[in-house]
Motif scaffolding. Structure first.
Motif, PDB file in Angstrom:
ATOM      1  N   VAL A 160       0.875  -1.176   0.000  1.00  0.00           N
ATOM      2  CA  VAL A 160       0.000   0.000   0.000  1.00  0.00           C
ATOM      3  C   VAL A 160       0.909   1.221   0.000  1.00  0.00           C
ATOM      4  O   VAL A 160       1.522   1.551   1.010  1.00  0.00           O
ATOM      5  CB  VAL A 160      -0.928   0.014   1.226  1.00  0.00           C
ATOM      6  CG1 VAL A 160      -1.831   1.258   1.196  1.00  0.00           C
ATOM      7  CG2 VAL A 160      -1.778  -1.256   1.263  1.00  0.00           C
ATOM      8  N   PRO A 161       1.019   1.925  -1.136  1.00  0.00           N
ATOM      9  CA  PRO A 161       2.055   2.957  -1.274  1.00  0.00           C
ATOM     10  C   PRO A 161       1.721   4.249  -0.543  1.00  0.00           C
ATOM     11  O   PRO A 161       0.561   4.515  -0.190  1.00  0.00           O
ATOM     12  CB  PRO A 161       2.112   3.189  -2.788  1.00  0.00           C
ATOM     13  CG  PRO A 161       0.726   2.884  -3.246  1.00  0.00           C
ATOM     14  CD  PRO A 161       0.234   1.764  -2.364  1.00  0.00           C
TER      15      PRO A 161
ATOM     16  N   GLU B 193     -10.885   8.597   4.472  1.00  0.00           N
ATOM     17  CA  GLU B 193     -11.616   7.515   3.806  1.00  0.00           C
ATOM     18  C   GLU B 193     -10.806   6.939   2.650  1.00  0.00           C
ATOM     19  O   GLU B 193     -10.828   5.727   2.412  1.00  0.00           O
ATOM     20  CB  GLU B 193     -12.972   8.035   3.326  1.00  0.00           C
ATOM     21  CG  GLU B 193     -13.934   8.331   4.469  1.00  0.00           C
ATOM     22  CD  GLU B 193     -15.110   9.193   4.049  1.00  0.00           C
ATOM     23  OE1 GLU B 193     -16.045   9.329   4.852  1.00  0.00           O
ATOM     24  OE2 GLU B 193     -15.089   9.743   2.922  1.00  0.00           O
ATOM     25  N   GLN B 194     -10.081   7.791   1.931  1.00  0.00           N
ATOM     26  CA  GLN B 194      -9.224   7.290   0.858  1.00  0.00           C
ATOM     27  C   GLN B 194      -8.118   6.387   1.411  1.00  0.00           C
ATOM     28  O   GLN B 194      -7.755   5.391   0.787  1.00  0.00           O
ATOM     29  CB  GLN B 194      -8.622   8.452   0.071  1.00  0.00           C
ATOM     30  CG  GLN B 194      -9.626   9.181  -0.810  1.00  0.00           C
ATOM     31  CD  GLN B 194      -8.964  10.199  -1.711  1.00  0.00           C
ATOM     32  OE1 GLN B 194      -7.770  10.166  -1.968  1.00  0.00           O
ATOM     33  NE2 GLN B 194      -9.769  11.134  -2.220  1.00  0.00           N
ATOM     34  N   GLN B 195      -7.582   6.749   2.582  1.00  0.00           N
ATOM     35  CA  GLN B 195      -6.552   5.902   3.190  1.00  0.00           C
ATOM     36  C   GLN B 195      -7.147   4.557   3.595  1.00  0.00           C
ATOM     37  O   GLN B 195      -6.520   3.512   3.415  1.00  0.00           O
ATOM     38  CB  GLN B 195      -5.938   6.590   4.406  1.00  0.00           C
ATOM     39  CG  GLN B 195      -4.746   5.838   4.989  1.00  0.00           C
ATOM     40  CD  GLN B 195      -3.598   5.701   4.007  1.00  0.00           C
ATOM     41  OE1 GLN B 195      -2.943   6.661   3.658  1.00  0.00           O
ATOM     42  NE2 GLN B 195      -3.370   4.484   3.518  1.00  0.00           N
ATOM     43  N   MET B 196      -8.343   4.570   4.147  1.00  0.00           N
ATOM     44  CA  MET B 196      -9.026   3.325   4.486  1.00  0.00           C
ATOM     45  C   MET B 196      -9.235   2.476   3.242  1.00  0.00           C
ATOM     46  O   MET B 196      -9.031   1.257   3.255  1.00  0.00           O
ATOM     47  CB  MET B 196     -10.377   3.620   5.144  1.00  0.00           C
ATOM     48  CG  MET B 196     -10.276   4.289   6.495  1.00  0.00           C
ATOM     49  SD  MET B 196     -11.915   4.771   7.111  1.00  0.00           S
ATOM     50  CE  MET B 196     -11.462   5.786   8.516  1.00  0.00           C
ATOM     51  N   LEU B 197      -9.631   3.127   2.152  1.00  0.00           N
ATOM     52  CA  LEU B 197      -9.858   2.414   0.899  1.00  0.00           C
ATOM     53  C   LEU B 197      -8.558   1.806   0.373  1.00  0.00           C
ATOM     54  O   LEU B 197      -8.539   0.666  -0.105  1.00  0.00           O
ATOM     55  CB  LEU B 197     -10.459   3.358  -0.140  1.00  0.00           C
ATOM     56  CG  LEU B 197     -10.731   2.780  -1.539  1.00  0.00           C
ATOM     57  CD1 LEU B 197     -11.631   1.555  -1.464  1.00  0.00           C
ATOM     58  CD2 LEU B 197     -11.338   3.850  -2.444  1.00  0.00           C
ATOM     59  N   ALA B 198      -7.462   2.552   0.471  1.00  0.00           N
ATOM     60  CA  ALA B 198      -6.173   2.039  -0.007  1.00  0.00           C
ATOM     61  C   ALA B 198      -5.751   0.798   0.778  1.00  0.00           C
ATOM     62  O   ALA B 198      -5.272  -0.194   0.201  1.00  0.00           O
ATOM     63  CB  ALA B 198      -5.107   3.124   0.109  1.00  0.00           C
ATOM     64  N   ILE B 199      -5.942   0.830   2.091  1.00  0.00           N
ATOM     65  CA  ILE B 199      -5.577  -0.332   2.915  1.00  0.00           C
ATOM     66  C   ILE B 199      -6.500  -1.506   2.615  1.00  0.00           C
ATOM     67  O   ILE B 199      -6.046  -2.652   2.457  1.00  0.00           O
ATOM     68  CB  ILE B 199      -5.622   0.033   4.413  1.00  0.00           C
ATOM     69  CG1 ILE B 199      -4.566   1.101   4.732  1.00  0.00           C
ATOM     70  CG2 ILE B 199      -5.396  -1.210   5.278  1.00  0.00           C
ATOM     71  CD1 ILE B 199      -4.667   1.670   6.147  1.00  0.00           C
ATOM     72  N   ALA B 200      -7.807  -1.225   2.524  1.00  0.00           N
ATOM     73  CA  ALA B 200      -8.765  -2.300   2.231  1.00  0.00           C
ATOM     74  C   ALA B 200      -8.483  -2.921   0.869  1.00  0.00           C
ATOM     75  O   ALA B 200      -8.563  -4.145   0.710  1.00  0.00           O
ATOM     76  CB  ALA B 200     -10.191  -1.752   2.294  1.00  0.00           C
TER      77      ALA B 200
ATOM     78  N   ILE C 264       1.380  -7.525   4.433  1.00  0.00           N
ATOM     79  CA  ILE C 264       0.936  -6.252   3.872  1.00  0.00           C
ATOM     80  C   ILE C 264       1.904  -5.161   4.324  1.00  0.00           C
ATOM     81  O   ILE C 264       2.220  -5.053   5.516  1.00  0.00           O
ATOM     82  CB  ILE C 264      -0.528  -5.925   4.252  1.00  0.00           C
ATOM     83  CG1 ILE C 264      -0.985  -4.625   3.558  1.00  0.00           C
ATOM     84  CG2 ILE C 264      -0.747  -5.880   5.752  1.00  0.00           C
ATOM     85  CD1 ILE C 264      -2.487  -4.410   3.571  1.00  0.00           C
ATOM     86  N   MET C 265       2.397  -4.390   3.359  1.00  0.00           N
ATOM     87  CA  MET C 265       3.349  -3.326   3.633  1.00  0.00           C
ATOM     88  C   MET C 265       2.619  -1.993   3.506  1.00  0.00           C
ATOM     89  O   MET C 265       2.024  -1.695   2.462  1.00  0.00           O
ATOM     90  CB  MET C 265       4.527  -3.392   2.655  1.00  0.00           C
ATOM     91  CG  MET C 265       5.232  -4.743   2.652  1.00  0.00           C
ATOM     92  SD  MET C 265       6.833  -4.731   1.790  1.00  0.00           S
ATOM     93  CE  MET C 265       6.347  -4.252   0.125  1.00  0.00           C
TER      94      MET C 265
END
Length: 236
Positions: free
Chosen positions: A81-82, A141-148, A158-159
């Motif tokens: 996850v960049p 929310e975008q960060q949550m989406l990136a991790i999900a 997961i990195m």
């Protein structure tokens, strides 16, 4: 699970990593902390083979992956996850999540459904915004989406690169709580974070990077009490 041995990465004449050696055991949260330019992001990019290595090896579950193509590294079970989220802004939340499954072609329909449910359990707000474009979400929310999305390939490791970057303090706490929950689901986590206090408070072990070198390592709780870490990264 993951071992970096004497890893060197150069950007032209600049040494970004110099003999970096770290280990991540299955089920751990391991964090890399350090200032800007310390080599944290380069370390993750070297693991994913997104940058050329001058020397050294990366081993995943006993297999040398140093020269594997990035897509093959993903298929071995490593999700990256960049920094900066890198979601697809014109795709819906649902489409962003489904795009994550492309890293694991062996996933069947039932498994994908269970992974979606896991994402909604960890990040309930994503379920509420399933049909919204990713670009319309707030930063948190975008960060949550990136991790999900990173979890949707069902990785073993997961990195996460700077998951709290640019977020309000209350959202930072929420993201870190979710990282702990992700570990409870059986995932192994390699975390890069400038918020050293938060990262070390949840990490089993940590490494301190300075100018491409590992200068300190130990258990997260021990590093939190280290005087040099306190002075350089914790502000007291």
């Amino acid at each position: 699970m993951l071992k970096l041995d004497s890893l060197k990465v150069n950007y032209g004449y600049i040494s970004a990593l110099r003999n970096v050696s770290i280990e991540v055991q299955a089920g751990e949260i391991v964090t890399l902390i350090g200032g800007n330019g310390a080599g944290k992001t380069t370390t993750l990019m070297a693991i994913s083979n997104l940058v050329n290595k001058a020397s050294g090896t990366v081993t995943f579950k006993g297999t040398d992956i140093s020269r594997l193509a990035p897509n093959k590294i993903v298929r071995m079970g490593i999700s990256h996850v960049p920094e900066g989220r890198k979601i697809f802004p014109a795709l819906s939340v649902y489409e962003n999540l489904i795009s994550g499954t492309m890293g694991n072609p062996s996933l069947g329909k039932e498994k994908i459904e269970s992974l979606l449910e896991l994402s909604f359990t960890l990040f309930p707000r994503l379920k509420e915004r399933l049909k919204q474009d990713g670009g319309s979400l707030s930063g948190g929310e975008q960060q949550m989406l990136a991790i999900a999305r990173g979890l949707m390939m069902d990785p073993e490791l997961i990195m996460l690169d700077e998951p709290s970057l640019g977020l309000a303090p209350i959202l930072v706490e929420e993201i870190f709580e979710m990282i702990v929950e992700i570990r409870r689901t059986g995932k192994t986590i390699l975390l890069i974070e400038q918020n050293a206090a938060m990262a070390l408070s949840i990490a089993d072990r940590g490494y301190v990077l300075e100018t491409g070198n590992v200068v300190l390592q130990g258990r997260g709780a021990e590093l939190l009490e280290d005087s040099a870490v306190k002075k350089a990264y914790l502000g007291y």
